[in-house]
Design an enzyme around this catalytic site. Structure first.
Site, PDB file in Angstrom:
ATOM      1  N   ARG A 141     101.321  77.377  25.067  1.00  0.00           N
ATOM      2  CA  ARG A 141     100.386  77.878  25.422  1.00  0.00           C
ATOM      3  C   ARG A 141      99.269  76.272  25.574  1.00  0.00           C
ATOM      4  O   ARG A 141      98.406  75.250  26.231  1.00  0.00           O
ATOM      5  CB  ARG A 141      98.727  78.260  24.331  1.00  0.00           C
ATOM      6  CG  ARG A 141      97.280  78.145  24.379  1.00  0.00           C
ATOM      7  CD  ARG A 141      96.558  79.301  23.841  1.00  0.00           C
ATOM      8  NE  ARG A 141      94.841  79.087  23.883  1.00  0.00           N
ATOM      9  CZ  ARG A 141      93.836  80.114  23.897  1.00  0.00           C
ATOM     10  NH1 ARG A 141      94.070  81.032  22.761  1.00  0.00           N
ATOM     11  NH2 ARG A 141      92.911  79.898  24.123  1.00  0.00           N
ATOM     12  N   TYR A 200      85.383  85.736  32.135  1.00  0.00           N
ATOM     13  CA  TYR A 200      85.768  84.721  32.307  1.00  0.00           C
ATOM     14  C   TYR A 200      85.603  84.380  33.995  1.00  0.00           C
ATOM     15  O   TYR A 200      86.532  83.800  34.431  1.00  0.00           O
ATOM     16  CB  TYR A 200      87.173  85.060  32.026  1.00  0.00           C
ATOM     17  CG  TYR A 200      87.711  85.210  30.556  1.00  0.00           C
ATOM     18  CD1 TYR A 200      89.048  84.527  29.907  1.00  0.00           C
ATOM     19  CD2 TYR A 200      87.441  86.403  29.422  1.00  0.00           C
ATOM     20  CE1 TYR A 200      89.669  84.095  29.009  1.00  0.00           C
ATOM     21  CE2 TYR A 200      88.010  85.987  28.674  1.00  0.00           C
ATOM     22  CZ  TYR A 200      89.155  85.500  27.759  1.00  0.00           C
ATOM     23  OH  TYR A 200      89.637  84.824  26.488  1.00  0.00           O
ATOM     24  N   CYS A 252      92.240  95.243  26.337  1.00  0.00           N
ATOM     25  CA  CYS A 252      91.300  93.842  26.022  1.00  0.00           C
ATOM     26  C   CYS A 252      90.059  94.234  25.088  1.00  0.00           C
ATOM     27  O   CYS A 252      89.086  95.131  25.062  1.00  0.00           O
ATOM     28  CB  CYS A 252      91.101  93.147  27.698  1.00  0.00           C
ATOM     29  SG  CYS A 252      90.339  91.550  27.409  1.00  0.00           S
ATOM     30  N   ASP A 253      89.945  93.534  24.450  1.00  0.00           N
ATOM     31  CA  ASP A 253      88.703  93.752  23.667  1.00  0.00           C
ATOM     32  C   ASP A 253      87.992  92.620  23.809  1.00  0.00           C
ATOM     33  O   ASP A 253      86.489  92.826  23.423  1.00  0.00           O
ATOM     34  CB  ASP A 253      88.818  93.055  21.815  1.00  0.00           C
ATOM     35  CG  ASP A 253      89.258  91.503  21.526  1.00  0.00           C
ATOM     36  OD1 ASP A 253      89.121  91.226  22.360  1.00  0.00           O
ATOM     37  OD2 ASP A 253      89.456  92.041  20.531  1.00  0.00           O
ATOM     38  N   ARG A 258      91.655  74.470  24.136  1.00  0.00           N
ATOM     39  CA  ARG A 258      91.180  75.678  23.091  1.00  0.00           C
ATOM     40  C   ARG A 258      92.522  76.084  21.671  1.00  0.00           C
ATOM     41  O   ARG A 258      92.822  75.854  21.380  1.00  0.00           O
ATOM     42  CB  ARG A 258      90.934  76.469  23.947  1.00  0.00           C
ATOM     43  CG  ARG A 258      91.223  77.734  23.440  1.00  0.00           C
ATOM     44  CD  ARG A 258      90.036  77.719  22.103  1.00  0.00           C
ATOM     45  NE  ARG A 258      89.877  79.644  21.756  1.00  0.00           N
ATOM     46  CZ  ARG A 258      88.995  79.401  20.475  1.00  0.00           C
ATOM     47  NH1 ARG A 258      88.769  78.757  19.850  1.00  0.00           N
ATOM     48  NH2 ARG A 258      89.444  80.734  19.738  1.00  0.00           N
TER      49      ARG A 258
END
Length: 446
Positions: free
Chosen positions: A94, A269, A170-171, A289
């Site tokens: 990531r 987003y 997705c939460d 991040r």
């Protein structure tokens, strides 16, 4: 409610796993469990989490059988639900997803733009493998998948495993709805009924009402116009100690995203697509991040798990219930007990948005029962959102085609089409760097 369920958590070594276990234990009255299994392909990493969770289970629910394994047959045999949240390449990859694009003045992000595309190319094979294990060893089970990037994974499962019993979830909308509810004085998002449409991490709320039918949108819009999705108690001198700085920035930025279309309320987003250069300016190319998570949640969760094992008790642990993950229990219950609960899920459009690509994987409210989700028709969508979504769906479909066909050309096209990347030359430069970084994870492109 006599039946007790067997669940496998795929991604047993995840930092989110203890919070999910604690959440499942808190909801045993609603969703009784006889067995919890952990499955991961990284044994040493999983062992730290599993040893701690075994102690938690012995203390809180000793009647539940517990197994942690790297063997697919052991993991996937005799299960009713697979709860999947894998991260292929872990946070080390990531970090590369985020830092490589920044070299070219492009934002790197976990699920959006080039970072999301790189992660998607790693995730597709991993999720398909889990589906195949489930179908081989527990063909009647359902997979509740919240492995990211959910949009690309959902398109891959639609195209490459069209008959599989997988629901992609997705939460993030859940988290935003909790903030909306809190901002206007409600106790929970469950006091609201929403209309929403879009793609994963790319959507808009169009209507929010309470159960008596009262319109809550004006109140919420007034708050968002002033504060975004930040809550008043997080602002000023008393900044939230529970929210990372990057998320505080994201919640505040929603104010500017909302201004682009004040008829709707946006998913956070969208800032990466509508204000991508702002995000580049705000980013620290040395500390993204991924670094924040590795130095924050990753250290905290693994540190706490080691403490539990050393103390042989979880009595004083600071591990917390993952409240957002209660969404997974709601979904499992809806299937198990045919509750027809209304939930936001990622499903094939097939007419839910009447003027949009039928095979697009869209995020819309669905009624969920024993046969899975039934999307609720949201009607026609406006030109602005439709244009943005068509571009993004094309990106997602090209990524899946590139993975399936091992096509360099299609992946270059996907990156070029992403709204976050300024031109085809930069797209190619980023792609070539990502290929080098992902040699151990991507199919070989030609």
């Amino acid at each position: 409610m006599d039946k007790k369920f067997s669940v496998v958590i795929a991604g047993g070594g995840s930092t989110f796993t203890p919070g999910i276990v604690l959440m499942l234990l808190e909801n045993l009255d609603k969703f009784p469990i006889r067995q919890i299994k952990f499955y991961d392909n990284l044994e040493a990493r999983q062992k730290v989490i599993a040893d701690a969770c075994e102690i938690i289970l012995k203390e809180k629910a000793p009647e539940i059988d517990f197994v942690a394994t790297t063997d697919p047959k052991t993991a996937f045999s005799d299960v009713d639900f697979v709860m999947a949240h894998i991260r292929v390449g872990l946070y080390a990859m990531r970090e590369k997803d985020e830092k490589i694009p920044l070299k070219y003045g492009v934002i790197g992000q976990e699920t959006c733009g080039p970072g999301g595309i790189a992660y998607g190319m790693r995730s597709i094979g991993g999720v398909l493998e889990l589906i195949d294990y489930m179908e081989q060893y527990s063909p009647d089970a359902w997979m509740l998948n919240y492995s990211n990037p959910a949009a690309i994974v959902a398109e891959a499962t639609r195209k490459l495993r069209p008959n599989s019993k997988i629901i992609n979830i997705c939460d993030m909308p859940v988290g935003i709805e909790e903030r909306m509810a809190h901002a206007i004085g409600l106790k929970s998002r469950k006091e609201m009924e929403v209309r929403y449409y879009g793609l994963n991490h790319f959507g808009w709320w169009t209507d929010i009402r309470d159960h008596a039918g009262n319109d809550l949108m004006p109140q919420i819009k007034e708050h968002v116009a002033k504060y975004g999705y930040s809550l008043k108690e997080e602002l000023g001198e008393h900044e939230s100690q529970h929210t990372d700085p990057s998320w505080m920035h994201t919640f505040a930025k929603a104010r500017e995203v909302y201004a682009v279309d004040p008829d709707t309320l946006p998913n956070t987003y969208l800032k990466y697509y509508l204000y991508s250069q702002d995000e580049v300016e705000h980013a620290d190319p040395e500390y993204t991040r991924a670094n924040e998570v590795m130095n924050g949640r990753e250290k905290h969760v693994f540190g706490e798990c080691k403490k539990i094992v050393q103390a042989k008790t979880a009595k004083d642990t600071s591990l917390e219930v993952d409240e957002h993950a209660s969404y997974i229990v709601d979904l499992a219950r809806a299937i198990a007990y045919n509750t027809h609960e209304r939930m936001l899920l990622i499903v094939e459009n097939n007419g839910a948005l009447s003027n949009f690509e039928p095979t697009a994987m869209v995020e819309v409210p669905c009624i969920v029962g024993k046969n899975g989700p039934e999307p609720l028709v949201q009607g026609q969508i406006p030109r602005f959102q439709k244009g943005l979504m068509e571009q993004q769906v094309a990106v997602e479909k090209l990524v899946v085609e590139a993975w399936e066909e091992h096509s360099y050309q299609k992946l270059w096209q996907a990156l070029t089409l992403s709204k976050i990347i300024p031109n085809a030359r930069v797209a190619k430069q980023i792609l070539d760097d990502l290929i080098e970084a992902n040699r151990d994870f991507w199919p070989e492109l030609r």
